[in-house]
Write a protein that holds these residues in place. Structure first.
Motif, mmCIF file in Angstrom:
data_model
loop_
_atom_site.group_PDB
_atom_site.id
_atom_site.type_symbol
_atom_site.label_atom_id
_atom_site.label_comp_id
_atom_site.label_asym_id
_atom_site.label_seq_id
_atom_site.Cartn_x
_atom_site.Cartn_y
_atom_site.Cartn_z
ATOM 1 N N LYS A 96 0.987 -1.065 0.170
ATOM 2 C CA LYS A 96 0.011 0.042 -0.022
ATOM 3 C C LYS A 96 0.932 1.220 0.032
ATOM 4 O O LYS A 96 0.728 2.288 -0.742
ATOM 5 C CB LYS A 96 -0.929 -0.069 1.121
ATOM 6 C CG LYS A 96 -1.920 1.146 1.030
ATOM 7 C CD LYS A 96 -2.970 1.064 2.339
ATOM 8 C CE LYS A 96 -3.926 2.027 2.173
ATOM 9 N NZ LYS A 96 -3.332 3.134 2.985
ATOM 10 N N GLU A 100 1.353 4.054 -3.121
ATOM 11 C CA GLU A 100 1.217 5.607 -2.969
ATOM 12 C C GLU A 100 2.214 6.292 -3.255
ATOM 13 O O GLU A 100 2.153 7.347 -3.640
ATOM 14 C CB GLU A 100 0.508 5.619 -1.354
ATOM 15 C CG GLU A 100 -0.568 5.037 -1.193
ATOM 16 C CD GLU A 100 -1.155 5.008 0.197
ATOM 17 O OE1 GLU A 100 -2.138 4.826 0.712
ATOM 18 O OE2 GLU A 100 -0.159 5.482 1.200
ATOM 19 N N PRO A 170 -3.962 -3.236 -3.375
ATOM 20 C CA PRO A 170 -2.727 -2.887 -2.291
ATOM 21 C C PRO A 170 -3.350 -3.196 -0.902
ATOM 22 O O PRO A 170 -2.608 -3.652 -0.041
ATOM 23 C CB PRO A 170 -2.107 -1.699 -2.731
ATOM 24 C CG PRO A 170 -2.232 -1.418 -4.197
ATOM 25 C CD PRO A 170 -3.551 -2.148 -4.403
ATOM 26 N N ALA A 171 -4.180 -2.575 -0.392
ATOM 27 C CA ALA A 171 -4.830 -2.512 0.908
ATOM 28 C C ALA A 171 -5.352 -3.880 1.182
ATOM 29 O O ALA A 171 -5.122 -4.255 2.386
ATOM 30 C CB ALA A 171 -5.883 -1.462 0.931
#
Length: 282
Positions: A96, A100, A170-171
């Motif tokens: 994550k 980002e 990703p989360a």
């Protein structure tokens, strides 16, 4: 095909072994902050040449196989230096924060966020082994953000190495991997710590340790330099899993204190179902 591997340890070194075996035209270049690791990798035949970040513009593929905190810092630098047709992928256990960090990078399309679910408790170039990834799952995040031709290049590598592919955001990746990987490492480290502390007073305790203890504490031999940054980057998910795990341990302790061994038996019997879930996983 010029493949640059940043971090020549177990994961990066195992990639070099299988890529050299699967792609006759591949030349492997090694980058590592440890000169000793590079010399060892050369002597073991893991890499063909030493290299540096200054030469990344020559790369067709860059594999980033370093701890996740270092990857967060270095991946933007790598993307700055590569040519427009180069594929970059990493192998980190958290995704994550990394996704980002480079979400607005001009060469985001060159990056493929991957996590091969493979490894051992050992580290360093000498730990690299052939076929580490065969039959293993490789989780890929945000595949749609990678240029299609570079996706194809990555998939060709993963296919020849015998990997299974799974796609995930990703989360979700970070949440699920906290349960199936990060928690098991913490459990192993803390079991090892508990026994080591007991051993200070009872010197023969390790003479009594059997294969069950050895297999359960195996992961405690893993590199703290790799795992401490993982726990930091995935802090919220790790804390959540620990809370649930501690609650289960506390309940189990209370059942023993209350002599409720029928419930203990049933809880263990129910948990035996995991044998079916994990069938076929090596």
């Amino acid at each position: 095909m010029k493949v640059f591997v940043i971090g020549i340890g177990l994961i990066g070194g195992s990639f070099t072994i299988d890529i050299k075996a699967s792609f006759n035209e591949a030349t492997i270049f090694g980058i590592d902050r440890s000169e000793e690791n590079l010399d060892k990798a050369l002597s073991l035949g893991l890499i063909d040449q030493k290299s540096s970040f200054d030469n990344l513009d020559e790369a067709d593929v860059v594999i980033v196989a370093i701890p996740v905190d270092a990857t967060v810092e270095l991946l933007p630098v790598v993307l700055d230096k590569i040519n427009d047709s180069c594929l970059v992928f990493d192998v980190g256990s958290t995704k994550k924060k990394l996704c980002e960090i480079i979400s607005e990078h001009p060469k985001r399309r060159n990056y493929l966020a991957t996590h091969p679910i493979a490894g051992t408790e050992f580290s360093g170039p000498q730990a690299a082994i052939a076929n580490l990834y065969r039959g293993k799952t490789n989780i890929i995040c945000e595949v749609e953000k990678t240029a299609f031709k570079l996706q194809e290049r990555g998939m060709e590598i993963f296919s020849r190495l015998g990997m299974r592919i799974r796609y995930m955001d990703p989360a979700s990746h970070d949440k699920h991997i906290a349960y199936v990987s990060h928690l098991s490492h913490i459990s192993s480290f803390m079991l090892g710590k508990t026994v080591i502390e007991k051993e200070k007073n009872e010197r023969d305790i390790f003479d009594m340790a059997g294969s069950g203890f050895a297999s359960t504490v195996r992961l405690a031999k893993s590199s703290p330099a790799m795992w401490a940054p993982i726990f930091k980057q995935n802090k919220d998910n790790v804390v959540e899993t620990l809370e649930e795990y501690i609650a289960n341990l506390t309940q189990f302790k209370e059942l023993i204190e209350n002599d409720d061994f029928d419930t203990i038996y049933n809880e263990m019997k129910d948990t035996n179902h995991i044998k079916t879930i994990l069938k076929g996983i090596s």
